[in-house]
Design a protein around this motif. Structure first.
Motif, PDB file in Angstrom:
ATOM      1  N   HIS A   1     -23.606 -20.147  13.155  1.00 14.96           N
ATOM      2  CA  HIS A   1     -24.679 -19.268  13.625  1.00 14.96           C
ATOM      3  C   HIS A   1     -25.061 -19.556  15.065  1.00 14.96           C
ATOM      4  CE1 HIS A   1     -27.287 -22.590  12.208  1.00 14.96           C
ATOM      5  NE2 HIS A   1     -28.094 -22.181  13.151  1.00 14.96           N
TER       6      HIS A   1
ATOM      7  N   GLN B   1     -24.871 -17.018  18.243  1.00 10.00           N
ATOM      8  CA  GLN B   1     -25.983 -16.779  19.164  1.00 10.00           C
ATOM      9  C   GLN B   1     -25.551 -16.864  20.622  1.00 10.00           C
ATOM     10  OE1 GLN B   1     -29.228 -19.366  18.111  1.00 10.00           O
ATOM     11  NE2 GLN B   1     -29.653 -18.260  16.220  1.00 10.00           N
TER      12      GLN B   1
ATOM     13  N   PHE C   1     -22.995  -6.984   3.493  1.00 13.41           N
ATOM     14  CA  PHE C   1     -23.921  -7.281   2.400  1.00 13.41           C
ATOM     15  C   PHE C   1     -23.743  -6.218   1.323  1.00 13.41           C
ATOM     16  CE2 PHE C   1     -25.950  -8.815   6.354  1.00 13.41           C
ATOM     17  CZ  PHE C   1     -25.859 -10.163   6.091  1.00 13.41           C
TER      18      PHE C   1
ATOM     19  N   LEU D   1     -26.619  -4.452  -0.648  1.00 18.02           N
ATOM     20  CA  LEU D   1     -27.664  -3.764   0.097  1.00 18.02           C
ATOM     21  C   LEU D   1     -27.155  -2.391   0.542  1.00 18.02           C
ATOM     22  CD1 LEU D   1     -28.945  -6.662   2.381  1.00 18.02           C
ATOM     23  CD2 LEU D   1     -29.543  -6.151   0.036  1.00 18.02           C
TER      24      LEU D   1
ATOM     25  N   ILE E   1     -30.243  -5.885   9.395  1.00 18.08           N
ATOM     26  CA  ILE E   1     -30.254  -7.352   9.462  1.00 18.08           C
ATOM     27  C   ILE E   1     -29.850  -7.879  10.843  1.00 18.08           C
ATOM     28  CG2 ILE E   1     -29.134  -9.415   8.525  1.00 18.08           C
ATOM     29  CD1 ILE E   1     -29.498  -8.046   5.773  1.00 18.08           C
TER      30      ILE E   1
ATOM     31  N   ALA F   1     -32.161  -9.889  13.462  1.00 23.66           N
ATOM     32  CA  ALA F   1     -31.731 -11.202  13.938  1.00 23.66           C
ATOM     33  C   ALA F   1     -31.834 -11.281  15.457  1.00 23.66           C
ATOM     34  CB  ALA F   1     -30.295 -11.483  13.488  1.00 23.66           C
TER      35      ALA F   1
ATOM     36  N   PHE G   1     -32.435 -14.236  19.881  1.00 25.63           N
ATOM     37  CA  PHE G   1     -32.459 -14.487  18.440  1.00 25.63           C
ATOM     38  C   PHE G   1     -33.815 -15.045  18.039  1.00 25.63           C
ATOM     39  CE2 PHE G   1     -28.059 -14.006  19.112  1.00 25.63           C
ATOM     40  CZ  PHE G   1     -27.587 -13.480  17.923  1.00 25.63           C
TER      41      PHE G   1
ATOM     42  N   MET H   1     -36.630 -15.914  14.592  1.00 20.32           N
ATOM     43  CA  MET H   1     -36.851 -16.036  13.152  1.00 20.32           C
ATOM     44  C   MET H   1     -38.344 -16.053  12.901  1.00 20.32           C
ATOM     45  SD  MET H   1     -34.052 -18.744  11.864  1.00 20.32           S
ATOM     46  CE  MET H   1     -34.332 -18.504  10.141  1.00 20.32           C
TER      47      MET H   1
ATOM     48  N   LEU I   1     -35.784  -8.980   2.763  1.00 21.35           N
ATOM     49  CA  LEU I   1     -34.455  -8.427   3.070  1.00 21.35           C
ATOM     50  C   LEU I   1     -33.472  -9.549   3.391  1.00 21.35           C
ATOM     51  CD1 LEU I   1     -32.754  -5.866   3.636  1.00 21.35           C
ATOM     52  CD2 LEU I   1     -33.545  -5.993   5.995  1.00 21.35           C
ATOM     53  N   MET I   2     -33.939 -10.522   4.181  1.00 19.09           N
ATOM     54  CA  MET I   2     -33.080 -11.659   4.518  1.00 19.09           C
ATOM     55  C   MET I   2     -32.714 -12.452   3.261  1.00 19.09           C
ATOM     56  SD  MET I   2     -32.485 -11.509   7.638  1.00 19.09           S
ATOM     57  CE  MET I   2     -33.104 -10.581   9.001  1.00 19.09           C
TER      58      MET I   2
ATOM     59  N   ARG J   1     -32.473 -11.271   0.231  1.00 18.87           N
ATOM     60  CA  ARG J   1     -31.458 -10.525  -0.515  1.00 18.87           C
ATOM     61  C   ARG J   1     -30.108 -10.617   0.174  1.00 18.87           C
ATOM     62  NH1 ARG J   1     -32.784  -4.836  -1.284  1.00 18.87           N
ATOM     63  NH2 ARG J   1     -34.212  -4.995   0.459  1.00 18.87           N
ATOM     64  N   ALA J   2     -30.138 -10.671   1.508  1.00 16.77           N
ATOM     65  CA  ALA J   2     -28.885 -10.815   2.258  1.00 16.77           C
ATOM     66  C   ALA J   2     -28.223 -12.150   1.917  1.00 16.77           C
ATOM     67  CB  ALA J   2     -29.160 -10.723   3.753  1.00 16.77           C
TER      68      ALA J   2
ATOM     69  N   LEU K   1     -27.828 -16.177  12.147  1.00 17.33           N
ATOM     70  CA  LEU K   1     -28.994 -16.671  11.426  1.00 17.33           C
ATOM     71  C   LEU K   1     -28.603 -17.861  10.566  1.00 17.33           C
ATOM     72  CD1 LEU K   1     -30.647 -13.370  10.260  1.00 17.33           C
ATOM     73  CD2 LEU K   1     -31.393 -14.861  12.080  1.00 17.33           C
ATOM     74  N   ASN K   2     -29.478 -18.825  10.538  1.00 17.12           N
ATOM     75  CA  ASN K   2     -29.290 -19.980   9.685  1.00 17.12           C
ATOM     76  C   ASN K   2     -30.013 -19.703   8.376  1.00 17.12           C
ATOM     77  OD1 ASN K   2     -29.016 -22.460   8.570  1.00 17.12           O
ATOM     78  ND2 ASN K   2     -30.197 -23.560  10.123  1.00 17.12           N
TER      79      ASN K   2
ATOM     80  N   PRO L   1     -33.573 -22.196   6.573  1.00 15.39           N
ATOM     81  CA  PRO L   1     -35.036 -22.048   6.620  1.00 15.39           C
ATOM     82  C   PRO L   1     -35.538 -20.955   5.679  1.00 15.39           C
ATOM     83  CG  PRO L   1     -34.132 -22.129   8.831  1.00 15.39           C
ATOM     84  CD  PRO L   1     -32.974 -22.057   7.905  1.00 15.39           C
ATOM     85  N   TYR L   2     -34.761 -19.890   5.520  1.00 20.64           N
ATOM     86  CA  TYR L   2     -35.173 -18.810   4.627  1.00 20.64           C
ATOM     87  C   TYR L   2     -35.184 -19.282   3.175  1.00 20.64           C
ATOM     88  CZ  TYR L   2     -34.723 -15.477   8.438  1.00 20.64           C
ATOM     89  OH  TYR L   2     -34.880 -14.808   9.603  1.00 20.64           O
TER      90      TYR L   2
END
Lengths: 254, 403
Positions: A73, A77, A90, A93, A101, A105, A111, A113, B227-228, B230-231, B244-245, B248-249
């Motif tokens: 990841h 980035q 996904f 979804l 998504i 991101a 990027f 979070m 959403l994340m 579920r991803a 994305l890591n 953390p989620y």
């Protein structure tokens, strides 16, 4: 100096030397193809670029910075996006959610979070994702489950998701593998269009010579883990070493 | 309404009506009728419905959204219970600080366990959480006896300091949990001819918290964070290559669901100020997994239905005994009656687990989406019939009634 510099990269799996001593330079805003017979180490090389594998020797520089030791990841980035041989999307979804998504991101070029900021910017993100779907010509499929689409559409979505992040380098691992002719041609057109409009660098691994010769500006031929030749498509076509690697013809006999 | 879509608002309203009207809805049979034993409208059981509902909602945020199957969630429930009782012992009998403490302590505990367990996924994650929960259970049962009360459990006593309240009531008893003076155990009875409806303060307190907890879970499900999550369940590789890591989620989801479990534990002790180690035993963790799957993992209302269903079975089916069976089948000829009773007997009373097991198998095999999927299928059959009757033969199969 190219945007991607691979110097002396080697990787060994037990007794198998998958990559010998690979040197490769991908010029910015070009389309660079890496071809080679099965087992030549193409996918291993790609995995070394995106952080899935760590090479035993050598260095990989992206825009002057080393990517080695960073997790996938983090490398993403830095601006490297990857399209997989089997589309990685996904599946559970919807198409729209898939596209949202990467938009979540990477917001405003960075990027993030931040959960609260995500909730607040939800509307903008949806608009951006919608725009991207229109651009990929998939707006009519927005509420479909991604896993229900054809392979060509999945590939299209995956490429769109990568583009939504505005990468500087797009890596494609056999983007047309297992596709029907029509889907293959669509993919070629899509990639050409991306190259024309977005001027991003594309590195592509491909089996299908039709795809390679219609896209690439430079081609590197890998065989048994080492680069055989690197040249323009026209020069590669009749190159004796390439014929040897692919067809098993010995140069002496030819 | 409240930032929800129409469909979600409807679900929230259904849950609100079910929760607030439970004393009526669960008491359909008059006390004189032989069916009165199927009534579940007494405070003790209703409180359990709601508390386990909260527990299952929280579990569903982790399991339903991210797909990480935690097999040790009862540990957070147990830790929350202990924290609640300690607040009663040290601070006073108000339930608010006790419940807050339960959530905070369970949250901190889940940060620790989640941080370690989430290094692995799939079956290894499940085993790690199971191991941690069993470790917590054993510790609570043995070495930590000074904190947990060991085998006897943690109880209130007359010597507790209770710095903000009273150690002993004027008539020499241990004070009871209350919300600013409103005692949790207080009941109001409403007698309408043959029906007796009991309204319990503690139950309504739990019900309001259930509604809030449910609302929060809807917001989480529909948020970008949801959403994340579920991803993550669908494809972690793609999420990684989207910059994305996932960690953390997943950790945040784990802690949130741990805090829901802590809340449930806190409410348990607010209803009955006693905490025992058996609350952390692995069967308790397994039960919440059953609740989520039986009701429909990943759906909003499923876990609540599952929790209600299992707790109803546990309390009502297990109460049926041989005499009652003989009464039911009394209309059969003598010999046949005995045979039928002996055939049904293994499934009732202490055998309710057998009934539950069979039902669970049937649901998993025929309704992988749980009770919620069952409801949807029935709804679809009715809609199809309606369409035929009105002669609407357009053949559209993807009509969504919510729009």
């Amino acid at each position: 100096m190219g945007i991607l510099e691979v110097k002396g990269v080697g990787k060994r799996f037990g007794g198998l030397q998958a990559l010998g001593d690979v040197n490769l330079s991908v010029a910015e805003r070009s389309v660079h193809a890496i071809i080679g017979p099965n087992g030549a180490g193409k996918s291993t090389l790609l995995n070394c670029l995106v952080g899935k594998l760590i090479p035993d020797t050598g260095s990989v520089l992206f825009d002057g910075q080393s990517v080695l030791g960073r997790s996938p990841h983090e490398i993403n980035q830095m601006g490297i996006s990857r399209v997989f041989q089997t589309p990685e999307i996904f599946g559970d979804l919807t198409v729209m959610e898939n596209m949202m998504i990467p938009c979540f991101a990477k917001r405003d070029g960075a990027f993030e979070m931040n959960a609260i900021a995500s909730v607040l910017s939800q509307r903008d993100i949806a608009a951006k994702a919608e725009e991207m779907l229109v651009e990929m010509n998939m707006a009519d499929k927005r509420d479909m489950h991604a896993s229900a689409m054809s392979r060509g559409d999945k590939r299209r979505l995956e490429i769109g998701m990568c583009l939504a992040q505005e990468p500087r380098l797009l890596l494609l691992d056999e983007p047309t593998a297992g596709m029907a002719r029509a889907d293959t041609n669509n993919t070629i057109d899509l990639l050409k269009q991306i190259q024309d409009e977005r001027h991003i660098t594309i590195a592509i691994i491909e089996h299908d010579m039709h795809v390679v010769f219609s896209l690439a500006e430079r081609i590197t031929v890998l065989a048994q883990g080492t680069p055989l030749v690197e040249d323009t498509p026209d020069n590669i076509k009749g190159h004796p070493k390439v014929r040897e690697a692919y067809l098993g013809e010995s140069t002496a006999a030819a | 309404m409240l930032g929800l879509t129409r469909k979600d608002t409807t679900i929230l309203l259904i849950v609100t009506v079910l929760a607030l009207g439970a004393p009526f809805l669960l008491n359909p049979f008059p006390i004189s009728s032989p069916l009165a034993q199927f009534n579940a409208g007494y405070p003790d059981l209703m409180q359990r419905f709601v508390i386990f509902g909260i527990f299952a909602i929280g579990f569903n945020i982790l399991f339903g959204l991210t797909g990480y199957l935690s097999f040790g969630h009862a540990a957070f429930l147990g830790v929350g219970s202990y924290a609640g009782v300690w607040m009663f012992k040290l601070l006073g009998m108000n339930v608010i600080p006790a419940i807050l403490a339960s959530m905070i302590v369970a949250g901190l505990f889940s940060v620790l366990i989640g941080y370690i367990s989430l290094r692995r996924s799939g079956i290894y994650f499940s085993i790690l959480t199971l191991a941690f929960a069993q470790m917590s259970f054993s510790l609570a049962y043995s070495v930590l006896t000074p904190i947990t009360g060991g085998e006897t459990g943690l109880q209130l006593s007359l010597n507790d300091p209770r710095i903000l309240g009273q150690s002993v009531t004027p008539d020499g008893n241990i004070p009871v949990p209350s919300l600013f003076g409103l005692e949790m155990g207080e009941n109001t009875r409403l007698v309408i001819s043959n029906w007796v409806f009991t309204f319990n303060v503690g139950y309504y307190f739990c019900a309001v918290i259930l509604i809030l907890a449910f609302y929060l879970s809807i917001r989480i499900f529909r948020s970008p964070f949801g959403l994340m999550l579920r991803a993550i369940k669908t494809n972690q590789t793609r999420l990684n290559y989207t910059g994305l890591n996932p960690k953390p989620y997943t950790l945040a989801a784990f802690v949130i669901s741990g805090m829901y479990a802590g809340l449930a534990g806190g409410l348990m002790v607010a209803m009955d100020p006693l905490a025992g180690a058996e609350r952390m035993f692995w069967t308790a963790s397994g039960e919440v997994v059953l609740m989520a799957i039986l009701g429909g993992a990943g759906t909003l209302i499923g876990p609540i239905l599952g929790a209600g269903f299992i707790k109803y079975m546990e309390n009502i089916v297990s109460k049926i005994n041989e005499t009652i069976l003989h009464n039911w089948f009394a209309f059969l000829p003598d010999g046949l009656e005995d045979i039928v009773v002996s055939m049904v007997y293994p499934f009732i009373g202490k055998g309710w687990h057998l009934t539950l097991g069979i039902l669970f198998m049937l649901v998993v095999i025929f309704l992988p989406g749980g009770l919620v999927e069952g409801g949807q299928r029935i709804g679809r059959i009715f809609r199809r019939k309606k369409k035929k009757e009105t002669g609407d033969g357009s053949g559209a199969t993807t009509v969504n009634p919510a729009e």
